[in-house]
Design a protein around this motif. Sequence first.
Motif, PDB file in Angstrom:
ATOM      1  N   ILE A  26       0.872  -1.175   0.000  1.00  0.00           N
ATOM      2  CA  ILE A  26       0.000   0.000   0.000  1.00  0.00           C
ATOM      3  C   ILE A  26       0.903   1.218   0.000  1.00  0.00           C
ATOM      4  O   ILE A  26       1.765   1.362   0.870  1.00  0.00           O
ATOM      5  CB  ILE A  26      -0.928   0.018   1.227  1.00  0.00           C
ATOM      6  CG1 ILE A  26      -1.840  -1.208   1.200  1.00  0.00           C
ATOM      7  CG2 ILE A  26      -1.749   1.305   1.250  1.00  0.00           C
ATOM      8  CD1 ILE A  26      -2.735  -1.343   2.403  1.00  0.00           C
ATOM      9  N   MET A  27       0.725   2.057  -0.993  1.00  0.00           N
ATOM     10  CA  MET A  27       1.584   3.223  -1.164  1.00  0.00           C
ATOM     11  C   MET A  27       0.750   4.489  -1.029  1.00  0.00           C
ATOM     12  O   MET A  27      -0.306   4.601  -1.646  1.00  0.00           O
ATOM     13  CB  MET A  27       2.243   3.206  -2.548  1.00  0.00           C
ATOM     14  CG  MET A  27       2.936   1.906  -2.900  1.00  0.00           C
ATOM     15  SD  MET A  27       4.367   1.572  -1.878  1.00  0.00           S
ATOM     16  CE  MET A  27       5.587   2.484  -2.777  1.00  0.00           C
ATOM     17  N   LEU A  54       2.505   2.956  -8.788  1.00  0.00           N
ATOM     18  CA  LEU A  54       1.956   1.625  -9.055  1.00  0.00           C
ATOM     19  C   LEU A  54       3.061   0.623  -9.358  1.00  0.00           C
ATOM     20  O   LEU A  54       3.023  -0.520  -8.897  1.00  0.00           O
ATOM     21  CB  LEU A  54       0.966   1.679 -10.224  1.00  0.00           C
ATOM     22  CG  LEU A  54      -0.423   2.177  -9.894  1.00  0.00           C
ATOM     23  CD1 LEU A  54      -1.237   2.351 -11.171  1.00  0.00           C
ATOM     24  CD2 LEU A  54      -1.130   1.240  -8.942  1.00  0.00           C
ATOM     25  N   GLN A  55       4.044   1.031 -10.129  1.00  0.00           N
ATOM     26  CA  GLN A  55       5.174   0.148 -10.452  1.00  0.00           C
ATOM     27  C   GLN A  55       5.926  -0.222  -9.179  1.00  0.00           C
ATOM     28  O   GLN A  55       6.275  -1.387  -8.973  1.00  0.00           O
ATOM     29  CB  GLN A  55       6.121   0.816 -11.447  1.00  0.00           C
ATOM     30  CG  GLN A  55       7.329  -0.034 -11.804  1.00  0.00           C
ATOM     31  CD  GLN A  55       6.956  -1.291 -12.550  1.00  0.00           C
ATOM     32  OE1 GLN A  55       6.205  -1.222 -13.521  1.00  0.00           O
ATOM     33  NE2 GLN A  55       7.444  -2.431 -12.127  1.00  0.00           N
ATOM     34  N   ASP A  56       6.179   0.756  -8.308  1.00  0.00           N
ATOM     35  CA  ASP A  56       6.869   0.481  -7.040  1.00  0.00           C
ATOM     36  C   ASP A  56       6.080  -0.518  -6.203  1.00  0.00           C
ATOM     37  O   ASP A  56       6.643  -1.470  -5.659  1.00  0.00           O
ATOM     38  CB  ASP A  56       7.065   1.774  -6.233  1.00  0.00           C
ATOM     39  CG  ASP A  56       8.044   2.737  -6.876  1.00  0.00           C
ATOM     40  OD1 ASP A  56       8.784   2.327  -7.796  1.00  0.00           O
ATOM     41  OD2 ASP A  56       8.059   3.917  -6.455  1.00  0.00           O
ATOM     42  N   ASP A  83      -4.037  -7.580  -8.356  1.00  0.00           N
ATOM     43  CA  ASP A  83      -5.217  -6.754  -8.134  1.00  0.00           C
ATOM     44  C   ASP A  83      -4.782  -5.369  -7.690  1.00  0.00           C
ATOM     45  O   ASP A  83      -3.830  -5.233  -6.919  1.00  0.00           O
ATOM     46  CB  ASP A  83      -6.127  -7.362  -7.056  1.00  0.00           C
ATOM     47  CG  ASP A  83      -6.778  -8.644  -7.516  1.00  0.00           C
ATOM     48  OD1 ASP A  83      -7.342  -8.639  -8.631  1.00  0.00           O
ATOM     49  OD2 ASP A  83      -6.714  -9.639  -6.788  1.00  0.00           O
ATOM     50  N   TYR A  84      -5.510  -4.363  -8.150  1.00  0.00           N
ATOM     51  CA  TYR A  84      -5.228  -2.974  -7.811  1.00  0.00           C
ATOM     52  C   TYR A  84      -6.448  -2.364  -7.157  1.00  0.00           C
ATOM     53  O   TYR A  84      -7.564  -2.580  -7.614  1.00  0.00           O
ATOM     54  CB  TYR A  84      -4.888  -2.164  -9.075  1.00  0.00           C
ATOM     55  CG  TYR A  84      -3.698  -2.702  -9.820  1.00  0.00           C
ATOM     56  CD1 TYR A  84      -2.428  -2.222  -9.569  1.00  0.00           C
ATOM     57  CD2 TYR A  84      -3.846  -3.694 -10.788  1.00  0.00           C
ATOM     58  CE1 TYR A  84      -1.331  -2.719 -10.252  1.00  0.00           C
ATOM     59  CE2 TYR A  84      -2.756  -4.193 -11.469  1.00  0.00           C
ATOM     60  CZ  TYR A  84      -1.501  -3.698 -11.197  1.00  0.00           C
ATOM     61  OH  TYR A  84      -0.422  -4.188 -11.869  1.00  0.00           O
ATOM     62  N   GLU A  85      -6.236  -1.604  -6.102  1.00  0.00           N
ATOM     63  CA  GLU A  85      -7.337  -0.949  -5.400  1.00  0.00           C
ATOM     64  C   GLU A  85      -6.901   0.445  -4.964  1.00  0.00           C
ATOM     65  O   GLU A  85      -5.717   0.696  -4.755  1.00  0.00           O
ATOM     66  CB  GLU A  85      -7.741  -1.730  -4.144  1.00  0.00           C
ATOM     67  CG  GLU A  85      -8.289  -3.110  -4.406  1.00  0.00           C
ATOM     68  CD  GLU A  85      -9.648  -3.120  -5.060  1.00  0.00           C
ATOM     69  OE1 GLU A  85     -10.406  -2.147  -4.869  1.00  0.00           O
ATOM     70  OE2 GLU A  85      -9.943  -4.081  -5.784  1.00  0.00           O
ATOM     71  N   VAL A  86      -7.873   1.311  -4.792  1.00  0.00           N
ATOM     72  CA  VAL A  86      -7.631   2.611  -4.166  1.00  0.00           C
ATOM     73  C   VAL A  86      -8.181   2.505  -2.756  1.00  0.00           C
ATOM     74  O   VAL A  86      -9.319   2.104  -2.551  1.00  0.00           O
ATOM     75  CB  VAL A  86      -8.339   3.747  -4.940  1.00  0.00           C
ATOM     76  CG1 VAL A  86      -8.167   5.072  -4.214  1.00  0.00           C
ATOM     77  CG2 VAL A  86      -7.804   3.833  -6.352  1.00  0.00           C
ATOM     78  N   ASP A  89      -8.576   8.133   0.136  1.00  0.00           N
ATOM     79  CA  ASP A  89      -8.506   9.131  -0.924  1.00  0.00           C
ATOM     80  C   ASP A  89      -7.193   9.130  -1.682  1.00  0.00           C
ATOM     81  O   ASP A  89      -7.133   9.604  -2.805  1.00  0.00           O
ATOM     82  CB  ASP A  89      -8.741  10.531  -0.343  1.00  0.00           C
ATOM     83  CG  ASP A  89     -10.178  10.713   0.108  1.00  0.00           C
ATOM     84  OD1 ASP A  89     -11.062  10.064  -0.474  1.00  0.00           O
ATOM     85  OD2 ASP A  89     -10.398  11.496   1.045  1.00  0.00           O
ATOM     86  N   SER A  90      -6.125   8.619  -1.055  1.00  0.00           N
ATOM     87  CA  SER A  90      -4.835   8.781  -1.722  1.00  0.00           C
ATOM     88  C   SER A  90      -3.884   7.616  -1.476  1.00  0.00           C
ATOM     89  O   SER A  90      -2.675   7.791  -1.548  1.00  0.00           O
ATOM     90  CB  SER A  90      -4.181  10.078  -1.260  1.00  0.00           C
ATOM     91  OG  SER A  90      -3.943  10.025   0.139  1.00  0.00           O
ATOM     92  N   MET A  91      -4.414   6.434  -1.202  1.00  0.00           N
ATOM     93  CA  MET A  91      -3.572   5.255  -1.007  1.00  0.00           C
ATOM     94  C   MET A  91      -3.813   4.290  -2.170  1.00  0.00           C
ATOM     95  O   MET A  91      -4.955   4.049  -2.573  1.00  0.00           O
ATOM     96  CB  MET A  91      -3.900   4.568   0.315  1.00  0.00           C
ATOM     97  CG  MET A  91      -3.772   5.462   1.534  1.00  0.00           C
ATOM     98  SD  MET A  91      -2.085   5.923   1.894  1.00  0.00           S
ATOM     99  CE  MET A  91      -1.527   4.451   2.692  1.00  0.00           C
ATOM    100  N   LEU A  92      -2.733   3.744  -2.690  1.00  0.00           N
ATOM    101  CA  LEU A  92      -2.808   2.779  -3.770  1.00  0.00           C
ATOM    102  C   LEU A  92      -2.381   1.418  -3.230  1.00  0.00           C
ATOM    103  O   LEU A  92      -1.337   1.306  -2.593  1.00  0.00           O
ATOM    104  CB  LEU A  92      -1.872   3.184  -4.908  1.00  0.00           C
ATOM    105  CG  LEU A  92      -2.061   4.595  -5.460  1.00  0.00           C
ATOM    106  CD1 LEU A  92      -0.915   4.940  -6.394  1.00  0.00           C
ATOM    107  CD2 LEU A  92      -3.387   4.695  -6.178  1.00  0.00           C
ATOM    108  N   MET A  93      -3.180   0.375  -3.486  1.00  0.00           N
ATOM    109  CA  MET A  93      -2.839  -0.956  -3.005  1.00  0.00           C
ATOM    110  C   MET A  93      -2.706  -1.913  -4.176  1.00  0.00           C
ATOM    111  O   MET A  93      -3.547  -1.928  -5.075  1.00  0.00           O
ATOM    112  CB  MET A  93      -3.902  -1.490  -2.053  1.00  0.00           C
ATOM    113  CG  MET A  93      -3.567  -2.886  -1.547  1.00  0.00           C
ATOM    114  SD  MET A  93      -4.773  -3.566  -0.410  1.00  0.00           S
ATOM    115  CE  MET A  93      -6.054  -4.063  -1.552  1.00  0.00           C
ATOM    116  N   VAL A  94      -1.646  -2.690  -4.130  1.00  0.00           N
ATOM    117  CA  VAL A  94      -1.452  -3.766  -5.094  1.00  0.00           C
ATOM    118  C   VAL A  94      -1.370  -5.053  -4.290  1.00  0.00           C
ATOM    119  O   VAL A  94      -0.617  -5.150  -3.331  1.00  0.00           O
ATOM    120  CB  VAL A  94      -0.166  -3.577  -5.927  1.00  0.00           C
ATOM    121  CG1 VAL A  94       0.049  -4.761  -6.846  1.00  0.00           C
ATOM    122  CG2 VAL A  94      -0.227  -2.293  -6.728  1.00  0.00           C
ATOM    123  N   SER A  95      -2.175  -6.029  -4.690  1.00  0.00           N
ATOM    124  CA  SER A  95      -2.175  -7.336  -4.055  1.00  0.00           C
ATOM    125  C   SER A  95      -1.838  -8.375  -5.123  1.00  0.00           C
ATOM    126  O   SER A  95      -2.422  -8.354  -6.206  1.00  0.00           O
ATOM    127  CB  SER A  95      -3.547  -7.630  -3.452  1.00  0.00           C
ATOM    128  OG  SER A  95      -3.573  -8.929  -2.897  1.00  0.00           O
TER     129      SER A  95
END
Length: 104
Positions: A26-27, A54-56, A83-86, A89-95
């Motif tokens: 989660i970034m 997202l790449q990171d 999988d990608y999720e928001v 308001d400003s966190m990006l999650m990649v699972s």
Amino acid sequence: MIVTTTNTIEGRRITDYRGVVVGEAIMGANIVRDFFANITDVIGGRSGAYETKLQDARDIAMREIEGRAAALGANAVVGVDLDYEVVGDSMLMVSVSGTAVVVE
């Protein structure tokens, strides 16, 4: 470590299944990046700042599944799903998940 979205690896035989492995990242995105991303959304084009984030996150999550698979004695991960999720308001999650296996 072989990592693939397919359920098999051509030319290799799966000899053991070690279990499901998962990696998450989660970034957070800062306010300056959000501001410039909003401008990009208005005028069009790609948001390089978010693409980099997202790449990171994807790289971190992939390293996690590789490490977890290795800890289980696997030398490959098959059936990988990203999988990608928001979040908020400003966190990006990649699972990222897959099955740790031993191939010969």
